[in-house]
Design a protein around this motif. Structure first.
Motif, mmCIF file in Angstrom:
data_model
loop_
_atom_site.group_PDB
_atom_site.id
_atom_site.type_symbol
_atom_site.label_atom_id
_atom_site.label_comp_id
_atom_site.label_asym_id
_atom_site.label_seq_id
_atom_site.Cartn_x
_atom_site.Cartn_y
_atom_site.Cartn_z
ATOM 1 N N ALA A 170 0.822 -1.212 0.000
ATOM 2 C CA ALA A 170 0.000 0.000 0.000
ATOM 3 C C ALA A 170 0.854 1.260 0.000
ATOM 4 O O ALA A 170 0.389 2.330 -0.420
ATOM 5 C CB ALA A 170 -0.934 -0.004 1.206
ATOM 6 N N LEU A 171 2.094 1.154 0.457
ATOM 7 C CA LEU A 171 2.969 2.328 0.484
ATOM 8 C C LEU A 171 3.336 2.793 -0.919
ATOM 9 O O LEU A 171 3.788 3.932 -1.096
ATOM 10 C CB LEU A 171 4.244 2.017 1.271
ATOM 11 N N ALA A 172 3.153 1.927 -1.902
ATOM 12 C CA ALA A 172 3.447 2.294 -3.286
ATOM 13 C C ALA A 172 2.221 2.812 -4.019
ATOM 14 O O ALA A 172 2.300 3.124 -5.215
ATOM 15 C CB ALA A 172 4.022 1.087 -4.035
ATOM 16 N N VAL A 176 -0.617 7.499 -1.605
ATOM 17 C CA VAL A 176 0.350 7.503 -0.506
ATOM 18 C C VAL A 176 1.650 8.165 -0.964
ATOM 19 O O VAL A 176 2.234 8.993 -0.255
ATOM 20 C CB VAL A 176 0.610 6.074 -0.005
ATOM 21 N N LEU A 177 2.105 7.814 -2.157
ATOM 22 C CA LEU A 177 3.311 8.437 -2.698
ATOM 23 C C LEU A 177 3.143 9.954 -2.803
ATOM 24 O O LEU A 177 4.080 10.714 -2.524
ATOM 25 C CB LEU A 177 3.656 7.848 -4.064
ATOM 26 N N ALA A 239 9.388 1.320 -6.101
ATOM 27 C CA ALA A 239 8.422 2.394 -6.378
ATOM 28 C C ALA A 239 8.771 3.662 -5.605
ATOM 29 O O ALA A 239 8.671 4.779 -6.136
ATOM 30 C CB ALA A 239 7.014 1.924 -6.030
ATOM 31 N N LEU A 240 9.179 3.503 -4.356
ATOM 32 C CA LEU A 240 9.582 4.658 -3.557
ATOM 33 C C LEU A 240 10.868 5.274 -4.097
ATOM 34 O O LEU A 240 11.000 6.501 -4.193
ATOM 35 C CB LEU A 240 9.751 4.246 -2.096
ATOM 36 N N ARG A 241 11.798 4.418 -4.483
ATOM 37 C CA ARG A 241 13.064 4.913 -5.048
ATOM 38 C C ARG A 241 12.825 5.717 -6.316
ATOM 39 O O ARG A 241 13.490 6.738 -6.544
ATOM 40 C CB ARG A 241 14.003 3.729 -5.318
ATOM 41 N N ALA A 242 11.877 5.293 -7.111
ATOM 42 C CA ALA A 242 11.567 6.022 -8.341
ATOM 43 C C ALA A 242 11.082 7.437 -8.053
ATOM 44 O O ALA A 242 11.178 8.323 -8.906
ATOM 45 C CB ALA A 242 10.521 5.257 -9.151
#
Length: 657
Positions: A170-172, A176-177, A239-242
């Motif tokens: 769900a963090l991706a 949320v992002l 996904a977060l790194r992107a």
């Protein structure tokens, strides 16, 4: 068919024609591998394992494949008074398990000798090695860490699909992002995501552990948080790194959920209690409890050190995480003579080729003798700074003689982090964390309110350096609510403008409350779930503005200590240099400081002026002459050269050219 073991690594290792299983036990008379069906419910085979000269018990199973479910049984002497807990009725989880087929559930049979537990213990699942491409960590010291309890963070998010809520995946989600990007988060710090079990007193109370600081398997993700296994974590990290956001995992290597003598036998206790846990010298039946959780993992033992290092490498190789936060990290440096910054495990972490460039954050204390070690961890460890937390709280509460402590903490706590000759601060500044009051509860309660935890409000910290602004807890009094909001804004400003790494707990940017519960680990419900619809958007925007300011002016996040040679000046509100009398005035609560920094927007060196007023009245202040055209306020968009700083406020100005 069982073949001679080819001596692969600990755990389950796939080869071309089968799987080798290996587990350490120095004292077991024998260890058996138990294989289960695809549902993990029916035991299909029980295979004797051969012991090698290193103390590992091994067996190679031809034809075993990815997805095979397994566990161990260890036989030998059962004598708890001598530290021996062997019980072949107990199915034991592999300490090197990479995946589990179900969560842990506490059951009384786990504590009873001779009671069969195969039907209630998770089965380890054989996985294939799937390393990800490795990149240098995105996060750097001096950045902004955002602490997240994975489950509670998205359980009530209206845009996250219900099936995804409460999971790592769900963090991706784009919504949320978007929130993380709005805040300018440099890295999320995920509270424990490895498999844990409830403390035994919780199920009878109808409660469950929602934080995860009670692990059993140190590498396996909890199936409740990661139904997609390691791939779910790896995909989320990517996904977060992107989006330019790193991931730090909060891991627990100080104790396990097997707890004290009356706890469960689930894994390390049943395999080799004397190796994996620390015991009182000459009293092997008595566990050392430097953690307050019933047991202490023996980080000085080579077998345990290998397990910890392999766990860290596992999350770097298979998920690409930026680094780690170590819960009760003093345990990692403990040996027979107490804590040492040169302990083997700490040294090996810092020197490991796969780990030495990762972000390492220590919670630098435990409850054992000499357990408080703030400032004493080896570089490059960053350290949670509870001195910063307490000094800033006491300053804003109005305690006397706190202006000097405020300034020292604000400038990177050189009193703590320079004492071993270091020239850079390793502080992680925070005002609130998962453990304790939320930021809003801090300024809304003079006392904790943990009645829902079922311990008659005895649990949790008693001294929180908190205040309530005139009413205890929930209120409709407009003046009280206005005062609380001003305090939260001032506290957020203090944090984001402080020198060094900063950490904010999820929801504190929007006034999240837990109703005064300062030990909400056992509240997997609306008390801890983040109510996205209740977040104060004005406070969120204030935090976002502060984060943008911090990024714009590198001096705010740098880690090198100030020299005082033109890079920082401490002034009175009248713009004159601070005297000793100004610093030592009992109720001094106003300050003006100048910082020299680069302005990445104007692309030139500038001065910042930060005005602080903790009093309950407006404070006249005078900015020094600007070398540019004028001073401009970065938080209120006004352009005063002289004026009145609001009560309970922090303001920041920059020279405009």
């Amino acid at each position: 068919m069982i073949l001679t073991a080819p001596s692969f690594a600990p755990g389950a290792t796939l080869s071309g024609d089968g799987v080798e299983f290996a587990v350490y036990s120095r004292d077991a008379a024998s260890v058996a591998l138990c294989l289960f069906d695809n549902d993990g419910d029916k035991e299909l085979a029980r295979l004797a394992m051969g012991r090698d000269e290193t103390g590992f018990h091994r067996v190679f199973v031809e034809g075993a494949a990815e997805g095979t479910r397994y566990g161990f049984r260890a036989d030998g002497i059962h004598s708890p008074d001598h530290g021996l807990w062997f019980d072949p009725a107990k199915l034991l989880v592999d300490p090197y398990a990479k995946e589990l087929d179900r969560p842990f559930v506490h059951d009384g049979r786990l504590t009873v000798f001779g009671a069969e537990t195969a039907d209630i213990v998770p089965k380890a699942v054989v996985t294939r090695d799937r390393p990800v491409a490795l990149h240098a960590p995105l996060f750097r010291p001096g950045g902004f860490v955002y602490e997240i309890a994975v489950r509670s963070f998205t359980m009530l998010h209206p845009q996250v699909p219900e099936a995804m809520r409460g999971t790592i995946g769900a963090l991706a989600h784009p919504a949320v992002l978007a929130h993380l990007k709005r805040l300018g988060v440099d890295a999320v710090e995920l509270m424990p995501v490895t498999a844990w079990i409830d403390e035994r007193h919780l199920p009878p109370l109808g409660l469950s552990n929602s934080w995860g600081y009670n692990p059993i398997a140190l590498m396996a993700l909890d199936p409740r948080l990661a139904p997609g296994g390691m791939k779910e974590l790896a995909d989320t990290v990517a996904a977060l790194r992107a989006e330019g956001i790193g991931v730090i995992l909060d891991l627990v290597f100080n104790h396990s959920g097997e707890s004290d003598r009356h706890g469960a036998t689930l894994s390390m206790r049943g395999l080799d209690n004397l190796t994996y846990y620390r015991h009182v010298p000459d009293r092997p039946g008595e566990l050392i409890n430097d953690t307050g959780c019933g047991n202490t993992i023996a980080g000085e033992n080579p077998v345990v050190r290998q397990l910890v290092l392999d766990s860290l490498r596992h999350f770097v190789r298979h998920a690409g995480v930026d680094g780690f936060r170590f819960d009760l990290a003093t345990i990692l440096g403990r040996g027979a003579d107490g804590f040492s910054a040169r302990a083997a495990l700490l040294t090996e972490i810092c020197a490991d080729p796969l780990l030495k460039d990762r972000i390492l954050i220590a919670e630098p204390w435990d409850i054992g003798p000499g357990g408080y070690q703030l400032g004493n961890f080896p570089a490059p460890f960053l350290e949670w700074n509870d001195h910063y937390r307490d000094d800033m709280r006491m300053f804003w509460r109005g305690d006397s003689h706190m202006l000097g402590a405020f300034a020292t903490a604000f400038a990177g706590s050189s009193d703590i982090f320079s004492r071993h000759g270091h020239e850079e601060t390793r502080t992680v500044n925070f005002l609130a964390a998962h453990d304790g009051f939320t930021l809003m509860d801090l300024i809304s309660h003079t006392a904790k309110h943990n009645e829902a935890n079922g311990e008659d409000n005895r649990d949790g910290h008693n001294e929180n350096h908190s205040w309530n602004n005139g009413a205890e807890g929930a209120t409709t009094d407009g003046a009280v609510l206005s005062a609380r909001r001003a305090d939260v804004k001032a506290l957020l400003s203090t944090l984001f403008l402080s020198h060094g790494t900063i950490m904010l707990t999820a929801g504190d940017e929007g006034g999240r409350s837990q109703g005064g519960n300062n030990n909400a680990y056992c509240q997997d419900n609306a008390i801890t779930w983040m109510h996205w619809d209740r977040l104060d958007d004005g406070l969120v925007e204030h935090a976002a503005m502060l984060s943008a300011i911090r990024r714009r002016f590198p001096a705010l996040g740098k880690t090198a200590f100030f020299t005082g040679a033109g890079d920082i000046e401490w002034l009175t509100p009248a713009g004159t240099p601070m005297s000793v009398a100004d610093w030592e005035a009992p109720l001094a609560g106003t300050l003006l400081l100048l910082l020299e920094t680069m302005d990445t927007e104007q692309k030139r060196s500038v001065h910042l002026a930060i005005a602080v007023n903790r009093t309950h009245a407006g404070q006249p202040f005078t900015l020094p002459p600007s070398k540019g055209r004028d001073w401009v306020s970065l938080l209120s968009a006004s352009l005063p050269e002289t004026g009145l700083l609001s009560a309970r406020a922090v303001e920041i100005f920059v020279e405009r050219y």
